[in-house]
Design an enzyme around this catalytic site. Structure first.
Site, PDB file in Angstrom:
ATOM      1  N   SER A  22       1.053  -1.066  -0.191  1.00 22.92           N
ATOM      2  CA  SER A  22       0.091   0.119  -0.132  1.00 22.92           C
ATOM      3  C   SER A  22       0.809   1.036  -0.135  1.00 22.92           C
ATOM      4  CB  SER A  22      -0.878  -0.090   1.314  1.00 22.92           C
ATOM      5  OG  SER A  22      -1.717   1.236   1.192  1.00 22.92           O
ATOM      6  N   ARG A  49      -1.661  -4.767  -6.541  1.00 21.53           N
ATOM      7  CA  ARG A  49      -2.678  -5.684  -5.892  1.00 21.53           C
ATOM      8  C   ARG A  49      -4.136  -5.032  -6.204  1.00 21.53           C
ATOM      9  NH1 ARG A  49      -4.207  -4.262   0.402  1.00 21.53           N
ATOM     10  NH2 ARG A  49      -6.293  -5.115  -0.637  1.00 21.53           N
ATOM     11  N   THR A  77      -7.009   1.555   5.412  1.00 18.04           N
ATOM     12  CA  THR A  77      -6.396   0.843   6.860  1.00 18.04           C
ATOM     13  C   THR A  77      -7.290   1.079   8.019  1.00 18.04           C
ATOM     14  OG1 THR A  77      -4.185   0.975   5.737  1.00 18.04           O
ATOM     15  CG2 THR A  77      -4.239   0.754   8.188  1.00 18.04           C
ATOM     16  N   CYS A 130      -2.617  -8.146 -16.610  1.00 16.68           N
ATOM     17  CA  CYS A 130      -1.821  -8.829 -15.498  1.00 16.68           C
ATOM     18  C   CYS A 130      -0.496  -8.100 -15.219  1.00 16.68           C
ATOM     19  CB  CYS A 130      -1.490 -10.421 -15.926  1.00 16.68           C
ATOM     20  SG  CYS A 130      -0.243 -11.058 -14.361  1.00 16.68           S
ATOM     21  N   CYS A 169       3.405 -14.682 -10.089  1.00 14.93           N
ATOM     22  CA  CYS A 169       2.370 -14.188  -9.698  1.00 14.93           C
ATOM     23  C   CYS A 169       2.481 -13.384  -8.430  1.00 14.93           C
ATOM     24  CB  CYS A 169       1.138 -15.185  -9.430  1.00 14.93           C
ATOM     25  SG  CYS A 169      -0.460 -14.699  -8.774  1.00 14.93           S
ATOM     26  N   CYS A 215      -2.217 -10.534  -7.140  1.00 18.13           N
ATOM     27  CA  CYS A 215      -2.999  -9.194  -7.146  1.00 18.13           C
ATOM     28  C   CYS A 215      -4.654  -9.531  -7.503  1.00 18.13           C
ATOM     29  CB  CYS A 215      -2.466  -8.363  -8.357  1.00 18.13           C
ATOM     30  SG  CYS A 215      -2.884  -8.631  -9.898  1.00 18.13           S
ATOM     31  N   CYS A 269      -6.666 -11.268 -12.665  1.00 17.03           N
ATOM     32  CA  CYS A 269      -7.282 -12.110 -13.449  1.00 17.03           C
ATOM     33  C   CYS A 269      -8.502 -12.633 -12.933  1.00 17.03           C
ATOM     34  CB  CYS A 269      -6.211 -13.271 -13.737  1.00 17.03           C
ATOM     35  SG  CYS A 269      -5.484 -14.055 -12.253  1.00 17.03           S
TER      36      CYS A 269
END
Length: 539
Positions: A50, A294, A330, A483, A507, A510, A513
């Site tokens: 983040s 993400r 958050t 992606c 990968c 995130c 997909c």
């Protein structure tokens, strides 16, 4: 080989802000109760990505003495700037009220959750990193825990020489704080029809880099947000730049996954935005030190599902508590975890299977008031476009003060809006220079992503034949563009035999997909525990 089983009073899936806040609150309320947190990352914080500016409101409620506990909230937000970009220029605009950051802190969220994990363990919470929750345990219509995934399963699905069966972690209450589009959360929503009567969820994809820059360039506490170029009027997106810590800059780009043009590559958009004259100046003389991505739940209040079911609840971004106009989740995730913990304690005291008071607590909380006030902002951009949405948001905020007598709705899922490739112009992205802009594979390398190679592929096609007839012939393989980690490749094109190659080892978890595939043909499942990215401190 039979699985071993451990019993707890509460099991929590996910050691993010929501899960750890829930664990801490439970131990504050029930000091003698056994609480277990299972985390798929190799350590607490390994999968946390983040940009983050934290509003400390929930932390103040959870740990009023947090300033005395050597917390990682050290960089105070000092200077808010908001810009509209054209291709070559930047125009500073008044900062929207929701984006004022006085009293907030620029942090590494990974460091924050590592610190929260230490606070939880000090209270007696058991945290098991490196174990992926792979299966929901249900008995007589009630969730009774989870099972971690088997280790040592080969690509063929057969047990290898180092096979270890997963472990059952059982409890009367299980809280799911998996983050956005969690694999078990998706199953729970289907099993208990948790999305009935609410809007479809809409998502964003956040792609981030961390830079170290010369001291002379660093402006500690500076916060910049941009919108406009390179997005067109129909595509929601924008960027952030946060100067934090010792000469660090967090740079990120978010694009709404309801974009229509199949030729869009979010990664490439993020790279070319970095080369904009106004943005590039922040990186002069610096070096990139980390990368990640993400998905984010952006639907807001009208997309939050039913939160509870027999034996458990959803919290944090698994439920969708992000405040999109604030670009903050958050504090919302932590507050949701605290309220879920309180509901569990009440359900246990009353011998009830479902912690149903969680919903009532939410409706009576400042979090509900906050999300209600901004409920129309994100859907206004989908309805009116970027310029119309910006103007509507100003009216909703300044004139109605978030209390407009109507609610705008999300009307479609993100996978439903992609246009055929023949209807849009292919985008020519500039080549990376290796200094300011980069390619995907070198970026994934900087995420420290690693998966055990001899394991079943955790990205699964429900119907392999659909890729050729739908994804390739109609959309020209959108997964190879959306992606951000180069997992999906269309190969064999020159030979006239196009097929999909899945590089699962790349990968970064995130979940894009799973969200954006046009026919919902891709299922993201957890790989072996500890697999995936390992984001360093500072991310």
């Amino acid at each position: 080989m039979q699985r071993e089983s451990m019993e707890f009073d509460t099991v929590i899936v996910g050691a993010g802000p929501a899960g750890l806040a829930a664990a801490i609150r439970l131990k504050q309320l029930e000091p003698d109760a056994s609480v277990c947190v299972v985390e798929k990352g190799s350590e607490v914080g390994a999968h946390i990505l983040s940009g983050a500016v934290i509003e400390p409101r929930a932390l103040e409620e959870l740990l009023p003495n947090w300033r005395e506990l050597d917390s990682p909230l050290q960089t105070e937000a000092k200077d808010d700037r908001f810009y509209f970009l054209t291709e070559t220029k930047a125009f500073r605009l008044p900062t929207p009220p929701q984006m004022h950051n006085h009293g907030n802190y620029i942090v590494s969220l990974g460091d924050v959750v590592r610190w929260l994990g230490a606070q939880a363990e000090a209270l007696g919470v058991e945290i098991y990193p490196g174990f992926a929750a792979a299966e929901i345990l249900e008995e007589n219509g009630r969730i009774v825990g989870i099972a971690t995934g088997d280790m040592g399963i080969g690509k063929t699905g057969d047990a290898g020489p180092n096979h270890q069966p997963g472990m059952e972690l059982r409890a009367p209450y299980t809280l799911f704080a998996e983050g956005c589009r969690g694999s078990l959360t998706k199953q729970l929503m289907a099993r208990f029809s948790l999305r009935d009567g609410v809007d479809p969820q809409t998502y964003g994809l956040g792609i981030k880099e961390l830079w170290e820059i010369p001291n002379a360039k660093h402006q500690k506490g500076l916060i910049e947000h941009t919108f406009g170029w390179p997005m067109d009027n129909e595509t929601y997106g924008g960027s952030w730049l946060y100067h934090l810590g010792d000469n660090l800059v967090s740079y990120g780009f978010v694009i709404g996954l309801d974009y229509k043009n199949t030729w869009i590559s979010p990664f490439e958009e993020m790279q070319r935005l970095k080369a904009h004259p106004h943005v590039a100046k922040h990186f002069e003389g610096g070096r990139r030190i980390a990368y990640g991505a993400r998905a984010l739940s952006e639907g807001g209040l009208q997309s939050i599902p039913r939160l509870t079911f027999p034996g458990g609840a959803l919290l944090g971004d698994a439920a969708g508590f992000l405040n999109v106009p604030k670009i903050k989740g958050t504090h919302a995730a932590m507050k949701s975890g605290m309220m879920a913990a309180e509901a569990v304690a009440e359900a246990r005291a009353a011998s009830k299977a479902e912690p149903a008071t969680f919903t009532d607590k939410l409706k009576a909380s400042w979090l509900h008031t906050e999300l209600s006030a901004v409920r129309n902002i994100r859907p206004s951009f989908a309805k009116f476009g970027n310029f119309g949405g910006f103007l509507y948001s100003a009216v909703d905020t300044m004139l109605f003060r978030g209390k407009a007598p109507w609610t705008l709705h999300h009307t479609h899922s993100d996978n439903e809006v992609l246009q055929p490739a023949s209807e849009d112009r292919r985008i020519a992205y500039p080549k990376p220079d290796g200094v300011l802009t980069f390619d995907r594979l070198s970026s994934v390398f900087m995420s420290n992503t690693n998966h055990e190679e001899d394991q079943p592929v955790h990205l699964r096609l429900r119907d392999a034949s659909k890729w050729l007839t739908e994804n390739w012939e109609k959309y020209q393989s959108p997964e190879s563009r959306y992606c951000p980690a180069g997992v999906y490749e269309a190969v064999g094109i020159a030979e006239g035999r196009p097929h999909l190659q899945i590089n699962a080892q790349n990968c970064v978890h995130c979940k894009t997909c799973d969200i954006k595939d046009p026919t919902q043909n891709i299922d993201w499942a957890v790989p072996e525990g500890a697999g995936g990215p390992n984001y360093p401190g500072g991310m």
